[in-house]
Design a protein around this motif. Structure first.
Motif, mmCIF file in Angstrom:
data_model
loop_
_atom_site.group_PDB
_atom_site.id
_atom_site.type_symbol
_atom_site.label_atom_id
_atom_site.label_comp_id
_atom_site.label_asym_id
_atom_site.label_seq_id
_atom_site.Cartn_x
_atom_site.Cartn_y
_atom_site.Cartn_z
ATOM 1 N N TRP A 300 0.830 -1.220 0.000
ATOM 2 C CA TRP A 300 0.000 0.000 0.000
ATOM 3 C C TRP A 300 0.863 1.268 0.000
ATOM 4 O O TRP A 300 0.419 2.337 0.408
ATOM 5 C CB TRP A 300 -0.878 0.016 1.255
ATOM 6 C CG TRP A 300 -1.961 -1.035 1.275
ATOM 7 C CD1 TRP A 300 -2.211 -1.981 0.343
ATOM 8 C CD2 TRP A 300 -2.930 -1.215 2.299
ATOM 9 N NE1 TRP A 300 -3.277 -2.766 0.699
ATOM 10 C CE2 TRP A 300 -3.750 -2.309 1.920
ATOM 11 C CE3 TRP A 300 -3.204 -0.585 3.504
ATOM 12 C CZ2 TRP A 300 -4.801 -2.772 2.697
ATOM 13 C CZ3 TRP A 300 -4.265 -1.034 4.289
ATOM 14 C CH2 TRP A 300 -5.059 -2.128 3.889
ATOM 15 N N GLN A 303 -0.893 4.118 -1.551
ATOM 16 C CA GLN A 303 -2.331 4.182 -1.304
ATOM 17 C C GLN A 303 -2.610 5.081 -0.098
ATOM 18 O O GLN A 303 -1.918 5.013 0.920
ATOM 19 C CB GLN A 303 -2.894 2.779 -1.021
ATOM 20 C CG GLN A 303 -2.624 1.763 -2.098
ATOM 21 C CD GLN A 303 -3.249 2.142 -3.420
ATOM 22 O OE1 GLN A 303 -4.398 2.613 -3.470
ATOM 23 N NE2 GLN A 303 -2.506 1.955 -4.510
ATOM 24 N N GLN A 340 -15.682 -1.462 -2.718
ATOM 25 C CA GLN A 340 -14.818 -1.657 -3.873
ATOM 26 C C GLN A 340 -13.353 -1.466 -3.492
ATOM 27 O O GLN A 340 -12.478 -2.229 -3.889
ATOM 28 C CB GLN A 340 -15.215 -0.694 -4.997
ATOM 29 C CG GLN A 340 -14.363 -0.788 -6.242
ATOM 30 C CD GLN A 340 -14.416 -2.163 -6.896
ATOM 31 O OE1 GLN A 340 -15.453 -2.827 -6.867
ATOM 32 N NE2 GLN A 340 -13.291 -2.596 -7.478
ATOM 33 N N ARG A 341 -13.083 -0.414 -2.664
ATOM 34 C CA ARG A 341 -11.709 -0.166 -2.226
ATOM 35 C C ARG A 341 -11.192 -1.306 -1.344
ATOM 36 O O ARG A 341 -10.011 -1.678 -1.407
ATOM 37 C CB ARG A 341 -11.630 1.159 -1.458
ATOM 38 C CG ARG A 341 -11.675 2.377 -2.347
ATOM 39 C CD ARG A 341 -10.471 2.442 -3.280
ATOM 40 N NE ARG A 341 -9.208 2.604 -2.554
ATOM 41 C CZ ARG A 341 -8.015 2.372 -3.069
ATOM 42 N NH1 ARG A 341 -7.890 1.901 -4.305
ATOM 43 N NH2 ARG A 341 -6.916 2.561 -2.364
ATOM 44 N N GLU A 344 -10.026 -3.977 -3.603
ATOM 45 C CA GLU A 344 -8.785 -3.610 -4.266
ATOM 46 C C GLU A 344 -7.590 -3.681 -3.310
ATOM 47 O O GLU A 344 -6.515 -4.172 -3.677
ATOM 48 C CB GLU A 344 -8.913 -2.188 -4.838
ATOM 49 C CG GLU A 344 -9.932 -2.090 -5.962
ATOM 50 C CD GLU A 344 -10.203 -0.655 -6.377
ATOM 51 O OE1 GLU A 344 -9.644 0.268 -5.713
ATOM 52 O OE2 GLU A 344 -10.963 -0.435 -7.330
ATOM 53 N N GLU A 347 -6.625 -7.241 -2.649
ATOM 54 C CA GLU A 347 -5.907 -7.838 -3.764
ATOM 55 C C GLU A 347 -4.466 -7.341 -3.851
ATOM 56 O O GLU A 347 -3.565 -8.075 -4.265
ATOM 57 C CB GLU A 347 -6.646 -7.545 -5.072
ATOM 58 C CG GLU A 347 -7.975 -8.284 -5.202
ATOM 59 C CD GLU A 347 -7.797 -9.786 -5.108
ATOM 60 O OE1 GLU A 347 -6.810 -10.316 -5.684
ATOM 61 O OE2 GLU A 347 -8.620 -10.440 -4.427
ATOM 62 N N LEU A 348 -4.245 -6.086 -3.471
ATOM 63 C CA LEU A 348 -2.882 -5.570 -3.464
ATOM 64 C C LEU A 348 -1.999 -6.346 -2.475
ATOM 65 O O LEU A 348 -0.848 -6.665 -2.769
ATOM 66 C CB LEU A 348 -2.885 -4.079 -3.096
ATOM 67 C CG LEU A 348 -3.377 -3.099 -4.173
ATOM 68 C CD1 LEU A 348 -3.479 -1.679 -3.612
ATOM 69 C CD2 LEU A 348 -2.415 -3.110 -5.377
#
Length: 381
Positions: A300, A303, A340-341, A344, A347-348
């Protein structure tokens, strides 16, 4: 009590046996003298064994009683060998044997009454305080009483015209004493090598463990004797995702339940397992928190949610690391965006090289309001 009675009896038996020519009475006197020595060992060991645990002896000093019991057994064995040797020597030359004088019979009766009385007194005390050493010493007194009965019969038979019966009685006493010595030594040696409690006692402990709410199962229950006390350790399986504090609370309740189930228990160690041992073996070697949190930071790095981390929870189950990351809720976005985040971000973490085969579930949660919480990776859940 035992020392006083045995002192008087030893002197009386040996002197009267010498005066009235009874080898059986002398042998019984030597036997009584060994009792006097063993009583001294009992008094010494009981005082030492009752001492509180210390740094060098964290489990207490109960094994001193075990060692003392072995010493008592060895004293009995030595006395038995000596008596048997003397009786055998006389029986070899049985043609020259002369029977004891009549007063020896009266001293044999006196000895029998005193020995049986000493047994009854000692066994009651041993049962009250649950001391295996005193129990052993009580049976020592009972063996004395039975051997005195044999001596009484032998002297009576010798006075009736069979002088060799006095030596035979001495030999029988020796064999009986040797048998008792073997039992004491064997049982105490078994305790020194950490022999478990009786099956019924182990079952009582197991039932106390599984009766505690939150315990799914119990395994690897091990017990061992510590003199007149005992110790136990056990592994309990609890729900895999409960908190550390709840698992500790369950373990404390198990400890209290087991200690209440058996008054002789001195210590109980409880190990908490989140899954069965076969599954736990698969988690050996998995990365610990510093490596996992560094993996998340790297995944991250670019992010914005990296700065919003409040907690990172790790669960080592089924051979994988299951991660739960709690983020401060961003009120500027709706639920659909946040979901949704979360996908994501998960998955990261999963997609970053290095832990692909070690990660299980990666769950992202949001917390609306927090108080007195310092954000960051140092907070485990």
């Amino acid at each position: 009590m035992g020392a006083t009675v045995n002192s008087l009896l030893a002197v009386t038996q040996i002197v009267s046996g010498w005066l009235f020519q009874s080898q059986a009475l002398i042998a019984d006197g030597v036997h009584t003298l060994s009792d006097l020595i063993s009583d001294g060992v009992v008094l010494f060991a009981a005082g030492k064994a009752s001492a509180s645990p210390d740094q060098d002896h964290p489990y207490g000093h109960g094994r001193i009683e075990t060692l003392a019991t072995i010493v008592v057994g060895l004293l009995l064995a030595l006395a038995a060998i000596g008596i048997a040797w003397a009786a055998g020597q006389r029986l070899i030359a049985w043609e020259t044997l002369t029977g004891p004088a009549a007063p020896a019979l009266a001293f044999a009766v006196l000895t029998l009454v005193a020995k049986e009385g000493l047994y009854q007194y000692t066994v009651r005390v041993a049962r009250r305080i649950q001391s295996p050493l005193l129990q052993a010493n009580a049976w020592h007194h009972r063996s004395d009483a039975i051997s005195s009965l044999v001596v009484l019969v032998g002297i009576g038979g010798a006075l009736a015209g069979w002088p060799w019966l006095d030596s035979v009685a001495a030999l029988i006493v020796a064999i009986f004493i040797l048998h008792m010595a073997w039992r004491l030594i064997f049982n105490s040696a078994a305790e020194l090598i950490d022999t478990a409690l009786e099956p019924a006692q182990v079952e009582t402990i197991h039932n106390a463990i599984v009766s505690v709410p939150g315990v799914k199962s119990a395994h690897m229950l091990r017990t061992r004797k510590l003199g007149n006390e005992a110790a136990a350790d056990v592994h309990i399986q609890v729900a895999p995702r409960i908190s550390v504090s709840e698992g500790h609370q369950i373990a404390d309740e198990v400890y209290r339940a087991v200690m209440s189930s058996m008054s002789t228990l001195r210590d109980v160690t409880v190990h908490v397992d989140p899954e069965n041992d076969e599954e736990q073996l698969r988690t050996v070697g998995l990365p610990l928190r510093p490596d996992v949190t560094e993996h998340i930071r790297a995944a991250w790095a670019d992010q914005p949610e990296l700065a919003a981390i409040e907690q990172v929870g790790l669960h080592y189950l089924g051979g994988r690391i299951h991660i739960t990351v709690t983020l401060r809720l961003d009120d500027e976005h709706d639920g659909a965006y946040l979901n949704q985040r979360a996908v994501e971000l998960s998955e990261l973490v999963r997609g970053r090289p290095g832990m692909e085969d070690q990660l299980g579930e990666v769950l992202i949660l949001y917390r609306g309001r927090t108080r007195n919480v310092q954000p960051g990776f140092d907070h485990a859940r």
